[in-house]
Each structure stands twice: as structure tokens, then as C-alpha cells.
Design an enzyme around this catalytic site. Structure first.
Site, PDB file in Angstrom:
ATOM      1  CB  CYS A 287      53.992  16.463 -48.898  1.00 29.81           C
ATOM      2  SG  CYS A 287      54.776  15.129 -49.814  1.00 29.81           S
TER       3      CYS A 287
ATOM      4  CG  HIS B  91      56.605  15.584 -45.120  1.00 28.77           C
ATOM      5  ND1 HIS B  91      55.250  15.685 -44.880  1.00 28.77           N
ATOM      6  CD2 HIS B  91      56.741  14.733 -46.155  1.00 28.77           C
ATOM      7  CE1 HIS B  91      54.595  14.925 -45.741  1.00 28.77           C
ATOM      8  NE2 HIS B  91      55.482  14.333 -46.531  1.00 28.77           N
TER       9      HIS B  91
ATOM     10  CD  GLU C 127      55.294  17.826 -41.989  1.00 27.31           C
ATOM     11  OE1 GLU C 127      55.723  18.803 -42.644  1.00 27.31           O
ATOM     12  OE2 GLU C 127      54.641  16.898 -42.505  1.00 27.31           O
TER      13      GLU C 127
HETATM   14  N1  GLN Z   1      50.552  11.371 -52.305  1.00 22.79           N
HETATM   15  C1  GLN Z   1      51.586  12.248 -52.683  1.00 22.79           C
HETATM   16  C2  GLN Z   1      52.805  11.521 -53.242  1.00 22.79           C
HETATM   17  O1  GLN Z   1      52.962  10.356 -53.038  1.00 22.79           O
HETATM   18  C3  GLN Z   1      51.992  13.137 -51.520  1.00 22.79           C
HETATM   19  C4  GLN Z   1      52.616  12.388 -50.396  1.00 22.79           C
HETATM   20  C5  GLN Z   1      52.601  13.157 -49.098  1.00 22.79           C
HETATM   21  O2  GLN Z   1      51.864  14.118 -48.935  1.00 22.79           O
HETATM   22  N2  GLN Z   1      53.376  12.716 -48.146  1.00 22.79           N
HETATM   23  O3  GLN Z   1      53.621  12.123 -53.905  1.00 22.79           O
END
Ligand code: GLN
Length: 566
Positions: free
Chosen positions: A408, A539, A541
Site C-alpha cells: 500500500c 493489503h 497480508e
Molecule cells: N496513505 C495511503 C493512502 O491513503 C496509503 C494507505 C495505506 O498504506 N493503507 O492511499
């Protein structure tokens, strides 16, 4: 799994409550109990109740409450939901998660819609009735024989009183279908040197004051309980000695279901609840045993550095903030017969004192130190702090061919690093960090602009499972062994399409995209250029399971193991 005839009319509900202190692994204990029953052929689902007012965990800082676990339907929940999904290898939904905020919100909405037909709406019974409605709905949706309900907090707390009242009311209605388990703690004061049962006795009495008598006590302690203490506790609490289950500290949480079996917990519970449980050892149980043995068998180390920022409350909270990432690494490492050794590095430490946004960073740590790791992960994150350090670490991993896996925010940083250092767009950034940058490589999603303007922050990110299509022959497609995937998301920002073709011309491959081609889901370098340099907007994970490790984590661990050999 369908409902078995024996329990169709009489589903069983098992409430798990905490006694004495929190933080003794009630979530893992609950998951393990659910696992014992599932491994006996029953259809089991689990509910987590969090007594706070927040509607969900999405608005909480991970250092406050641990990781925010995202379900496929996009619900932002407590990390215990992750434990349930991993131990039971099932997907849960938002009906499996409840907070005080949610319960009150529904009751108030119903009152406004005249659904109480002019009655005076009161805390009791209307709040417990709504809690019961939610519990029964979760059972029905999952078509479960058994529902495991974990009540957050410890007995005696004002906050979880109404949940206990709901449980008591259910027991009055269906005395043979409702069961209670207290997960307690037995301290061994160092000067006394003896395990003390009194706090547990008091916890059970407090529960009794809510009209509830526990059927089981899970005795968390440094070591197993001896017969004498079981007897003493049984005498004081009226819980039969055989229903007091030892739960000593363990090296690996995956041993807990096996330890419970040693105490015959599953068999006793099946008999007590009159459940139709398989007497034979099921393949599911055998597979878990094999997995638990692998954990202990892994000797050869693979050194992984995780570069994040949720550190300030110390190591304990830190590991909680990235729980699913840790678990995902472990499953893939164990599957490869490796012992994962994780090192936590604060990204701010890689920053030079003067950052691009003009603010000062932490103590610059030599990025060269990263050479000693077999692989580097930058997990999800938000905001400005530590971002420059992450980018420097990623640059180092790219140039020195250290396997890198970005999750992410870790993917967004990968793309920014490439834009800055390969495309020479020096001020390349994400709008989240520097909205004034000339080159906004990571931008806000169109539909998010209005949401942010209204400060409508709760449950409004791009959340939950979305499909993506992979490029044939890419590192990602090879890892998955297919080109159509579904993964869970939680983000507001995304790769700015205006830069995609320039980045691709410069060698970065966008190997995963949304089916309409508009959203970049995976960025990678080809294997001929780098052993593993890959970032994902989602994600992975959240979908890694002990018995089904995530293919991308496995590909990363394989690359890290290969680097180690060199
Ligand atoms: N801050 C970034 C976004 O909002 C990544 C979010 C994250 O890593 N879950 O896109």
C-alpha cells in the site's frame, strides 16, 4: 459448510469474557476454541464485540488500538477478526463485528423511524435486544452451528455491562444453548513464588453479580495449573475442576489449540453443549498439527527488515500495529522451512536532517546497514512522518538488489522513488505529503475529493475486496499462478495515470490493474533487472492464512532466501 441437522434448531452460543487483566490473549484463546469445534466438523462463526463508541476501528491510530483489520466487505475492524479468519480459514463480514457505537446508532435510527411504535426507548432492554438481534443475525448469515462471541475488555468494567446483560438474557431464554468461558490470569508474585487464584475467584464473583455463572475457566499463567489449584479454584467458583483449562505461556500461538486438546477441552465442550462432534481426528486437525510442528522445526533464518513508523509506544504496541504483516511473513517463511527473524526499523532514522518539505527528520542512520537483511518490507501507512526515510530505504534496496516488498503506502513510495531517481522528477511526491509538488505521482482518487472536503473520514476510503487483472508472465502473475485476483484494499490515494506511460518507458512495470485498466494495483521491476522489487496498492497480508500462505509473500521470502545464499 452447511448446518448439521443435529444443531439446526438449536445453535449454540459461546461467550468468552476476560477476567483480571486484559492483554492475556483472549482473542487467540477464543480463536483456538472456535478451531477445536470447527476441527470436529461443525460450522463455526465468530463475533468480536468492542465496547468503545467508535463505529469501527478505522478512525483509531494503530498505536492506540493495534492494527485495523479490513474484511472483504470493507469493514474496518479489530485485529482479533484477523485471528478468527486465520485460525478458522474463513471470511467474516461486518455482521461479525460489533461496537457500542454501532448498537446505539441502530437503536437511535430505529427510534427516529418510529420503529418502536411510540414506546419509550430505554437502555434496558432495547440496547441488549439490539445486541441479541445482531448476534442471531450473524449466526443466520453464516448458517453456523456454533457462534463464538468474544466480549472485549474484562468483567467488572462499566463498558461491557450491556453486552453481558444481553448474554444473560439469551441464557434465560435458551438455558441449554448458551455457554460462558472466562479467560483469566493467575499471577505468580515473584516474592511469593506461588500461583495465586484469588484474582480469578474475584473475577468469577463479579461475573456472578451480572447473573452469569461461567462453564469454563481458561487459566492463563506462566505455567500449567496443578491439580491442587484447579481444585481450589473449582471449590471457590463452582466451576467443575475438569472445566478449568490450563493455558500456559507458549512460544508459538499455533500450539494453543493443541494444548487445549491435551486438556480435553474440545471433547468436554462438545459433551456439555450436546454438540454432534466428530470423534475421529479430521484432516483439518491433522493439517494444523503439521503446521504447528513446522513452526518449531524451522531453524535456518531469513532476516527481514520492516520499515515503518508506528513505534512511539514501544515494541509491544509496534508489533500489534503490523500484526497481519508479521503473520503473513511467518506463514510463507514456515512454508519454505525458514525461521523468520524480523527487525523493526523506524523510517525516520533514514532521513537526512533536511527533508524536501523543509522539516527536520530523525537521526540519519546509514542506509548501508540495510545490506545485512535478506529482504525489506515497507508496510501500509499514513501521513508525512518518516516518508523520506522510506523512500531512501527503497532506493537502496533497488540499487543493491535487495528483495523489496511494498504494501500500500510501501507501493506508493516505490513509485515515487522510481519517479524521483530514474525519471529525475526531483520533487515527485504524493498529494498526501506535499500537495504543492509539481509532480504529484500519487494523487487523490476523484471520488475522494468531496469526501475530504466534507471531512467525512469514517469508513470512506477505498475499502475491501476488489478484483485486479495481472500481466501475463509478470513476477506477480508467476507468483499467483493466475491472472485474475481479488485483494483487500484500504487507501484514499492512487498512482496518477498521467505518469504511467513515462514510468513504464523508464522500466517500471504496472503488472496489476483494476479490470477497467484505470487503477494501478501492482508495480514491479522485471526479474532480469531485480530479484524482487514489487509493490501492491492492496493489503495481501489480510488474506494470508497459516494453512494457505499468501503467494506474494512466498515469492518475496523465496527471493530473500536466494539472496541469503549468495
Ligand atoms: N496513505 C495511503 C493512502 O491513503 C496509503 C494507505 C495505506 O498504506 N493503507 O492511499
Amino acid at each position: 459448510m452447511g448446518e448439521s441437522m443435529a444443531t439446526k434448531k438449536h445453535p449454540k452460543y459461546i461467550f468468552v469474557v476476560g477476567g483480571v487483566i486484559s492483554g492475556v490473549g483472549k482473542g487467540v484463546a477464543s480463536s483456538s476454541i472456535a478451531k477445536l469445534l470447527q476441527d470436529r466438523g461443525l460450522s463455526v462463526t465468530a463475533i468480536k464485540i468492542d465496547p468503545y463508541i467508535n463505529i469501527d476501528a478505522g478512525t483509531m491510530n494503530p498505536t492506540e488500538h493495534g492494527e485495523v483489520f479490513v474484511l472483504s466487505d470493507g469493514d474496518e475492524t479489530d485485529q482479533d477478526m484477523g485471528n478468527y479468519e486465520r485460525f478458522l480459514n474463513i471470511d467474516l463480514t461486518r455482521t461479525n463485528y460489533m461496537t457500542t457505537g454501532r448498537v446505539y446508532q441502530t437503536v437511535i435510527e430505529r427510534e427516529r423511524n418510529l420503529e418502536y411504535h411510540g414506546k419509550c426507548v430505554e437502555v434496558v432492554p432495547h440496547i441488549p435486544l439490539e445486541i441479541i438481534r445482531r448476534i442471531e443475525k450473524a449466526r443466520k448469515d453464516a448458517r453456523a452451528d456454533v457462534v463464538l462471541i468474544e466480549v472485549g475488555g474484562t468483567v467488572g468494567e462499566y463498558q461491557n455491562m450491556l453486552f453481558l446483560e444481553a448474554a444473560r438474557m439469551m441464557k434465560v431464554r435458551n438455558p441449554h444453548d448458551i455457554f460462558f468461558i472466562v479467560v483469566s490470569y493467575l499471577p505468580v508474585p515473584s516474592k511469593v513464588g506461588e500461583m495465586k487464584t484469588k484474582p480469578t475467584q474475584n473475577a468469577v464473583r463479579t461475573l456472578n453479580a451480572s447473573g452469569i455463572q461461567p462453564d469454563f475457566i481458561i487459566a492463563r499463567a506462566e505455567s500449567a495449573l496443578d491439580a491442587k489449584r484447579k481444585e481450589k479454584l473449582s471449590f471457590a467458583t463452582s466451576v467443575p475442576a475438569k472445566q478449568i483449562i490450563s493455558a500456559p505461556d507458549v512460544e508459538s500461538i499455533y500450539d494453543i489449540p493443541l494444548n487445549f486438546e491435551r486438556e480435553h477441552f474440545g471433547d468436554i465442550l462438545c459433551a456439555l453443549a450436546d454438540l454432534k462432534c466428530s470423534k475421529k481426528e479430521t484432516p483439518a486437525r491433522r493439517n494444523w498439527k503439521k503446521f504447528a510442528a513446522k513452526v518449531h522445526g524451522a531453524k535456518e533464518e531469513v532476516q527481514i527488515a520492516v520499515i515503518g513508523k508506528y513505534f512511539e509506544t514501544g515494541d509491544y504496541v509496534l508489533s500489534d500495529s503490523y500484526l497481519s504483516v508479521i503473520e503473513a511473513i511467518k506463514y510463507s517463511a514456515y512454508a519454505e522451512g525458514k525461521k523468520p527473524v524480523l527487525t523493526w526499523l523506524n523510517s525516520a532514522e533514514f532521513e537526512t536532517p533536511a527533508r524536501l518539505d523543509g522539516r527536520s527528520g530523525g537521526n540519519p542512520k546509514r542506509v548501508e546497514d540495510l545490506k545485512k537483511y535478506d529482504g525489506i518490507i515497507v508496510p501500509g501507512g499514513f501521513g508525512t512522518r518518516g516518508v523520506e526515510g522510506k523512500i531512501r530505504a527503497i532506493e537502496f534496496a533497488r540499487k543493491h538488489k535487495i528483495p523489496y516488498f511494498g504494501l500500500c503506502y510501501g507501493m506508493q513510495m516505490l513509485v515515487i522513488e522510481y519517479a524521483r531517481n530514474v525519471l529525475h522528477l526531483k520533487d515527485a511526491n504524493t498529494r498526501e505529503v506535499n500537495p504543492d509538488a509539481k509532480n504529484i505521482i500519487i494523487d487523490i482518487m476523484e471520488n475522494q475529493k468531496e469526501i475530504l472536503a466534507k471531512k467525512n473520514m469514517g469508513n470512506t476510503m477505498r475499502l475491501g475486496a476488489f478484483p485486479a487483472v495481472l500481466k501475463k508472465g509478470s513476477v506477480a502473475a508467476m507468483a499467483y499462478g493466475k491472472t485474475k485476483i481479488t485483494e483487500r484494499h484500504r487507501h484514499r490515494y492512487e498512482v496518477n495515470n498521467a505518469y504511467v506511460s513515462a514510468l513504464e518507458t523508464a522500466g517500471l512495470v504496472f503488472s496489476g490493474r483494476s479490470p477497467d485498466g484505470n487503477l494501478m494495483e501492482i508495480a514491479e521491476l522485471p526479474k532480469s533487472v531485480h530479484p524482487f522489487f514489487l509493490g501492491v496498492q492492496f493489503h495481501p497480508e489480510f488474506l494470508a492464512r497459516p494453512l494457505a500462505p499468501h503467494p506474494l509473500f512466498t515469492a518475496f521470502i523465496k527471493a530473500a532466501t536466494t539472496k541469503k545464499k549468495k
